[in-house]
Design a protein around this motif. Structure first.
Motif, short mmCIF file in Angstrom:
data_model
loop_
_atom_site.label_atom_id
_atom_site.label_comp_id
_atom_site.label_asym_id
_atom_site.label_seq_id
_atom_site.Cartn_x
_atom_site.Cartn_y
_atom_site.Cartn_z
N SER A 210 0.81 -1.22 0.00
CA SER A 210 0.00 0.00 0.00
C SER A 210 0.84 1.27 0.00
O SER A 210 0.36 2.35 -0.32
CB SER A 210 -0.91 0.03 1.23
N THR A 212 1.66 2.68 2.57
CA THR A 212 1.15 3.46 3.70
C THR A 212 1.47 2.78 5.02
O THR A 212 1.04 3.27 6.07
CB THR A 212 -0.37 3.66 3.59
N THR A 213 2.19 1.66 4.98
CA THR A 213 2.47 0.89 6.21
C THR A 213 3.35 1.72 7.14
O THR A 213 4.47 2.10 6.79
CB THR A 213 3.18 -0.42 5.86
N ASN A 250 1.09 0.54 -5.05
CA ASN A 250 0.61 1.92 -5.04
C ASN A 250 1.73 2.83 -5.55
O ASN A 250 2.41 3.50 -4.77
CB ASN A 250 0.17 2.32 -3.63
N LYS A 253 1.71 6.62 -4.53
CA LYS A 253 2.24 6.96 -3.21
C LYS A 253 3.77 6.92 -3.20
O LYS A 253 4.42 7.74 -2.55
CB LYS A 253 1.69 5.98 -2.17
N TRP A 257 6.32 10.01 -2.39
CA TRP A 257 7.41 9.95 -1.41
C TRP A 257 8.73 10.42 -2.03
O TRP A 257 9.66 10.77 -1.31
CB TRP A 257 7.55 8.51 -0.90
#
Length: 548
Positions: A210, A212-213, A250, A253, A257
Motif C-alpha cells: 500500500s 502506507t504501512t 501503489n 504513493k 514519497w
C-alpha cells in the motif's frame, strides 16, 4: 450453506475416528508391513512420508470424500483461473500467476496478467544486473554494495527466509552485494545496522503493497535522514533516486514519497502479502542469488502448482498434507503444530509458516458469515530440530499436549565439499531427525526393556509426524516446498469454508494504535480510553518526565 461439520463425509470421519482412536501408531505399523510404501508420496525433488500419522488407507479415502464434498476440484480451478476466491475483498488470489511461464497467458479484467508479470520480471532483471555489474552508483559515484530491505510481514518474512536458506547459492556477480532486512517499528534493527554501513554505498528497498504501512515508512524516513546527515551535499531528489527503490502496488504513493518511476517495481492487488515473495517483493532474493537463481525458485513453485492442479487427491502432496492436518485437528483434537527443519539454513522457515498459516486460516467465520463450530488453524511454532531437542522436545515426548510435527530435512549436503567431517555432521543430523520422529510416533515400544523403566522415563509416543525430505536444498526445491505449504493452506480453507486471503483481524489494532499516538505525543491531553490504557499512558508520561 450448511457448516462442513453437518455433512455426511464429516460424520463418516467422526465415526471412523472413534473406531481408530484406540490404535497406537506402533499398532498401525504392526498391522500393515507395507505401510511405509503405501503412505509415502513423491513429486519433483520432494518426498513426503505420512506413515507416522495416526491414520490408515481408509482414513485417506474418507478424507478424500470430504474434499470431493467440499468441491475442491472446482476451488482449485477457481484459484488458478483468476476467479474472485478472496470473497471479502472481491479479488482473485493469483500468486500462482507470478511463477507461470512466459509462454502462458491468463486474462483478468481484460489484461493478460502473465505478460504484465514478465514485463515486471524483465524490469527487475535490469535493476539486478545493473547493481551486480557495479553500475548503480550512490551519491559519491561509488557502486552500491549493500542492500537494506525495509518491509514487514510478507514484505520481510519470505525474502528473509529465502535469502538465509539459499545463502550458499549466492550470485557470483562481479559486484556481489550484502543483503540486510529491517522490519521492527521501534527502530532497533535499523539503528544497529546503520552504524555499520557506508551511506554512499547503501541502497534501500522499500517494500510495501500500500506504501502506507507505518512501520515501513517510519524506518524509511529514518534511513533518508541518515543519508542526509552523511556529510555529502546533494539534493533530496538525487539522494532518493540513487538510494531508494520502491516495490509496491501503489506507485502513486511511492512517487509522492519521491521515488522516480524508473526505481519502482510493481505488484498487484491480487497478490496477498504473505504470498508475495514470488513477485517483485522477491527483489532481495534476486539480488542475493542472481536473477537466474530467483527464476529457478519460481520454476520449483510452478512445478508444485502443476502437481497440485492436475494430480488426483490421493497422490497430491498439498491435498494430502492438508487433509491429514484436518484429520488431526478436527477428528483427533490436536491443536498444536511444530515445524522442525533439521537444517540450520531453514532456521527462518517456522516464522514464515507461522504467518502463512495463522494469518490465512486463523478464522472463525465462514465465507457465508456463519460462526464455525469446529477448530480451524492450530497454533504453529518451531525451531531448527537439533536446537529444539534441547528446548521444547521435553513437552513433545512427555508433556500433556498432543502435537503434530513436520520434520523437514535434505537428503544430500556437502557432497561436493570434499570434507568428510561435514558429511559426517550431516549424517549425524539425519540420524537425529529420523530418531526423533521415530520416538515421537512409536514411543518406547522400540526398546526391548521399556516395561522395566520407571514412569518418569517412559515415552508414550503416538504423536503424529510427517517427514518431508528434499533431495537437496536449492532454489528449485525450496520453491516446491513453499508452494506446497501455500496450497496446503488453501485446501484446508476450502474444507473449513473460510477465506484464507484476507486478514481483517490485524486491521483494528492498527486503527487503535493510531488513536493512541496522539495521547502519547501530547502528555497534557485527557485520555478517554479504558482504565488500564489510561493508567499505562500516565505511567509512561511520568517516566518520560523523570517523575517517580
Amino acid at each position: 450453506m450448511p457448516l462442513r461439520s453437518t455433512t455426511a463425509a464429516w460424520k463418516n470421519l467422526r465415526e471412523h475416528a472413534d473406531q481408530l482412536s484406540s490404535n497406537h501408531i506402533s499398532d498401525l505399523f504392526s498391522d500393515d508391513p507395507t505401510r511405509f510404501n503405501g503412505l509415502t508420496f513423491r513429486t519433483g525433488q520432494l518426498l513426503l512420508d505420512l506413515s507416522k500419522q495416526r491414520l490408515n488407507q481408509t482414513t485417506l479415502h474418507n478424507l478424500s470424500a470430504l474434499a470431493e464434498e467440499a468441491d475442491l476440484h472446482d476451488w482449485i480451478e477457481a484459484l488458478f483461473t483468476g476467479q474472485k476466491v478472496n470473497c471479502s475483498e472481491n479479488r482473485a488470489a493469483l500468486h500462482t500467476a507470478l511463477r507461470s511461464p512466459k509462454a502462458s497467458s491468463l486474462t483478468v479484467n481484460g489484461q493478460d496478467i502473465i505478460a504484465a508479470v514478465h514485463n515486471n520480471l524483465d524490469h527487475m532483471r535490469r535493476i539486478v544486473d545493473r547493481i551486480h555489474q557495479g553500475q548503480w552508483r550512490g551519491f559519491t559515484g561509488h557502486s552500491i554494495n549493500t542492500i537494506v530491505n525495509i518491509g514487514v510481514g510478507g514484505s520481510d518474512l519470505g525474502p528473509l527466509m529465502t535469502c538465509r536458506a539459499l545463502a550458499e547459492h549466492q550470485s557470483g556477480a562481479a559486484n556481489p552485494v550484502q543483503v540486510h532486512f529491517v522490519s521492527s517499528m521501534d527502530g532497533s534493527q535499523l539503528s544497529e545496522l546503520l552504524s555499520q554501513l557506508n551511506p554512499a554505498r547503501t541502497l534501500f528497498v522499500l517494500a510495501s503493497k500500500s506504501f502506507t504501512t507505518i512501520d515501513t515508512l517510519a524506518n524509511a524516513a529514518t534511513a533518508r535522514e541518515w543519508l542526509r546527515r552523511s556529510g555529502h551535499t546533494t539534493t533530496d531528489d538525487m539522494l532518493t533516486a540513487r538510494h531508494f527503490i520502491a516495490v509496491t502496488a501503489n506507485t502513486a504513493k511511492a512517487s509522492e514519497w519521491g521515488i522516480p518511476p524508473s526505481n519502482q517495481l510493481e505488484f498487484w492487488d491480487w497478490t496477498g502479502g504473505r504470498y508475495s515473495m514470488w513477485s517483485a517483493i522477491g527483489l532481495p532474493i534476486a539480488l542475493k542469488l542472481g536473477m537466474d537463481g530467483f527464476l529457478s525458485l519460481l520454476e520449483g513453485a510452478h512445478a508444485m502448482d502443476e502437481h497440485f492442479r492436475h494430480t488426483p487427491f490421493l497422490s497430491n502432496l498439498p491435498v494430502l498434507m492438508a487433509l491429514v492436518d484436518v484429520w488431526n485437528i478436527n477428528f483427533l483434537n490436536i491443536h498444536a503444530h511444530a515445524i522442525l527443519p533439521y537444517d540450520g539454513r531453514l532456521g527462518s522457515l517456522p516464522a514464515y509458516l507461522e504467518q502463512l498459516e495463522m494469518e490465512s486460516n486463523g478464522k472463525s467465520v465462514t465465507r457465508g458469515g456463519e460462526t464455525v463450530d469446529f477448530h480451524t488453524c492450530p497454533i504453529l511454532w518451531g525451531e531448527v530440530g537439533t536446537n529444539a531437542q534441547h528446548a521444547f522436545y521435553q513437552l513433545l515426548h512427555q508433556g500433556t499436549e498432543s502435537v503434530m510435527c513436520d520434520f523437514i530435512v535434505a537428503a544430500r549436503r556437502y557432497q561436493t565439499s570434499g570434507s568428510e567431517e561435514l558429511q559426517h555432521q550431516h549424517r549425524l543430523n539425519l540420524a537425529n531427525c529420523f530418531a526423533q520422529s521415530r520416538l515421537l510416533a512409536l514411543g518406547d515400544s522400540i526398546l526391548d526393556n521399556a516395561d522395566t523403566q520407571p514412569a518418569h522415563k517412559r515415552y508414550r509416543g503416538n504423536q503424529p509426524c510427517s517427514t518431508l525430505i528434499l533431495d537437496e536444498l536449492c532454489p528449485f526445491s525450496l520453491g516446491q516446498l513453499i508452494a506446497l505449504y501455500e496450497h496446503k493452506v488453501f485446501v484446508q480453507a476450502v474444507i473449513w469454508g473460510i477465506n484464507p486471503f484476507d486478514q481483517w483481524g490485524v486491521e483494528l489494532g492498527k486503527q487503535v494504535a493510531t488513536s493512541l499516538l496522539g495521547a502519547l505525543e501530547n502528555p497534557e491531553s485527557t485520555p478517554g480510553f479504558d482504565q488500564s490504557t489510561n493508567g499505562l499512558l500516565a505511567a509512561v508520561h511520568a517516566k518520560q518526565k523523570g517523575e517517580a
